[in-house]
Design a protein around this motif. Structure first.
Motif, PDB file in Angstrom:
ATOM      1  N   LEU A   1      34.010  -6.579  36.644  1.00  0.00           N
ATOM      2  CA  LEU A   1      33.159  -7.758  36.816  1.00  0.00           C
ATOM      3  C   LEU A   1      32.837  -8.460  35.500  1.00  0.00           C
ATOM      4  CD1 LEU A   1      30.639  -6.600  39.574  1.00  0.00           C
ATOM      5  CD2 LEU A   1      32.618  -8.118  39.821  1.00  0.00           C
ATOM      6  N   ILE A   2      32.438  -7.724  34.473  1.00  0.00           N
ATOM      7  CA  ILE A   2      32.079  -8.364  33.207  1.00  0.00           C
ATOM      8  C   ILE A   2      33.305  -9.021  32.559  1.00  0.00           C
ATOM      9  CG2 ILE A   2      31.251  -7.943  30.863  1.00  0.00           C
ATOM     10  CD1 ILE A   2      29.197  -6.022  32.036  1.00  0.00           C
ATOM     11  N   PRO A   3      34.472  -8.369  32.523  1.00  0.00           N
ATOM     12  CA  PRO A   3      35.654  -9.080  32.016  1.00  0.00           C
ATOM     13  C   PRO A   3      35.963 -10.353  32.802  1.00  0.00           C
ATOM     14  CG  PRO A   3      36.084  -6.732  32.062  1.00  0.00           C
ATOM     15  CD  PRO A   3      34.758  -6.933  32.758  1.00  0.00           C
ATOM     16  N   ALA A   4      35.785 -10.328  34.131  1.00  0.00           N
ATOM     17  CA  ALA A   4      36.035 -11.522  34.940  1.00  0.00           C
ATOM     18  C   ALA A   4      35.011 -12.611  34.641  1.00  0.00           C
ATOM     19  CB  ALA A   4      36.017 -11.157  36.423  1.00  0.00           C
ATOM     20  N   ARG A  55      35.826 -16.592  35.591  1.00  0.00           N
ATOM     21  CA  ARG A  55      36.008 -16.525  37.045  1.00  0.00           C
ATOM     22  C   ARG A  55      34.687 -16.708  37.782  1.00  0.00           C
ATOM     23  NH1 ARG A  55      39.509 -11.900  40.241  1.00  0.00           N
ATOM     24  NH2 ARG A  55      39.060 -12.592  42.361  1.00  0.00           N
ATOM     25  N   TYR A  56      33.600 -16.218  37.171  1.00  0.00           N
ATOM     26  CA  TYR A  56      32.269 -16.309  37.778  1.00  0.00           C
ATOM     27  C   TYR A  56      31.332 -17.099  36.872  1.00  0.00           C
ATOM     28  CZ  TYR A  56      34.177 -12.174  40.174  1.00  0.00           C
ATOM     29  OH  TYR A  56      34.977 -11.307  40.868  1.00  0.00           O
ATOM     30  N   ASP A  57      30.304 -17.705  37.484  1.00  0.00           N
ATOM     31  CA  ASP A  57      29.236 -18.336  36.717  1.00  0.00           C
ATOM     32  C   ASP A  57      28.228 -17.302  36.238  1.00  0.00           C
ATOM     33  OD1 ASP A  57      30.071 -21.112  37.101  1.00  0.00           O
ATOM     34  OD2 ASP A  57      29.540 -20.793  39.207  1.00  0.00           O
ATOM     35  N   LYS A  91      32.634   3.981  37.783  1.00  0.00           N
ATOM     36  CA  LYS A  91      33.320   3.620  36.540  1.00  0.00           C
ATOM     37  C   LYS A  91      32.750   2.338  35.922  1.00  0.00           C
ATOM     38  CE  LYS A  91      37.669   4.283  36.862  1.00  0.00           C
ATOM     39  NZ  LYS A  91      39.092   4.105  37.257  1.00  0.00           N
ATOM     40  N   GLY A  92      32.669   2.304  34.594  1.00  0.00           N
ATOM     41  CA  GLY A  92      32.254   1.110  33.875  1.00  0.00           C
ATOM     42  C   GLY A  92      30.769   0.855  33.857  1.00  0.00           C
ATOM     43  N   THR A  93      29.963   1.885  34.110  1.00  0.00           N
ATOM     44  CA  THR A  93      28.512   1.740  34.212  1.00  0.00           C
ATOM     45  C   THR A  93      27.814   2.514  33.090  1.00  0.00           C
ATOM     46  OG1 THR A  93      28.339   3.701  35.615  1.00  0.00           O
ATOM     47  CG2 THR A  93      28.679   1.579  36.728  1.00  0.00           C
TER      48      THR A  93
END
Length: 280
Positions: free
Chosen positions: A76-79, A84-86, A139-141
């Motif tokens: 999510l953070i890379p996106a 990709r996201y606001d 993962k990633g948390t």
């Protein structure tokens, strides 16, 4: 727009209800759609949960449509940084490291690190009881980070999954001794699964759960935070918390506290400008 969630693919698009026509494009946000009760599949299709209700209401008050995309948290953070996201609808722990790279709203929930264990396992009384054990995480948390930071000291084995549901299931199956996650998620999992028990809370691990934006999105961050402040003042965040987490938050909980300025005080990205939102 609605798209039925395919849990195996961790991909779904969820739109809010119809709003008055706006000249602005829909808001785009990402969420981990397997992180119950914050966001998880709805039997009727799509995604439901605290985060979905919270940010649909934010968008409604902004007069904007919102498109919520479900994906693995680790991406999510890379996106977000890729445009990709606001912003992210996922509950995101505000750490100093993250605040140096992103802008955050103030916290709308507290999160604390808590372990879940299989029923019948002796209670964890300190982190020394974890010595030599396997710990499952999403993962990633920050939960994965805690295990990595304490791996050598406690001889821990990390078992990381793309979803919190799989991390909890690993405990029930005996593949992991304990699952480390946020307190709301551990308690929700325990309420739904008799074999899973909410156990030890790590001292000193209370953090803001806020909404991350790219660092060039200060105006949008402030606009969203103003609306979250209004939702705290009129009790909306507290009501959503009671609905999804099973108990009404006290006056000392982040669902009810309006913090000064924009962002999390004492962390990078904080703007001390006094808030003065017009709450309709």
């Amino acid at each position: 727009m609605r798209r039925l969630i395919a849990a195996a693919l961790l991909s779904a698009i969820v739109s809010g209800p119809a709003f008055a026509q706006s000249s602005q494009p829909p808001l785009r946000c990402g969420v981990d759609g397997t992180f119950a009760p914050h966001a998880f599949p709805n039997l009727q299709g799509g995604v439901q949960g605290f985060q979905i209700d919270l940010f649909r209401e934010v968008a409604r008050r902004m007069g904007r449509e919102i498109v919520i995309e479900s994906a693995a948290f680790s991406g999510l953070i890379p996106a977000l940084n890729a445009g990709r996201y606001d912003f992210l609808c996922a509950p995101t722990t505000v750490t100093r490291e993250r605040a140096e790279a992103l802008l955050f709203t103030e916290g709308y929930l507290w999160t604390e690190l808590q372990f879940g264990i299989r029923r019948g396992t002796p209670p964890i009384r300190s982190d020394e009881d974890l010595r030599g054990k396997t710990i499952s995480v999403n993962k990633g948390t920050p939960y994965e980070q805690w295990v990595n930071n304490n791996r050598e000291r406690l001889n821990l084995t990390l078992l990381a999954f793309d979803s919190q549901a799989d991390a909890a299931q690993a405990v029930i199956q005996g593949r992991a001794y304990a699952n480390l996650s946020g307190n709301t998620v551990i308690r929700y999992s325990a309420s739904r699964t008799p074999q899973f028990v909410a156990d030890y809370v790590l001292p000193g691990t209370r953090f803001h759960w806020g909404t991350p934006f790219r660092r060039d999105s200060g105006a949008l961050r402030n606009q969203v935070e103003d609306i979250i402040v209004c939702m705290k003042r009129d009790g909306t965040v507290a009501r959503l918390s009671e609905r999804w987490f099973g108990s009404a938050p006290g006056e000392d909980q982040a669902e009810r506290i309006v913090f000064p300025g924009y962002g999390v005080p004492d962390l990078p990205g904080y703007d001390p400008t006094p808030q003065n939102p017009t709450c309709g």
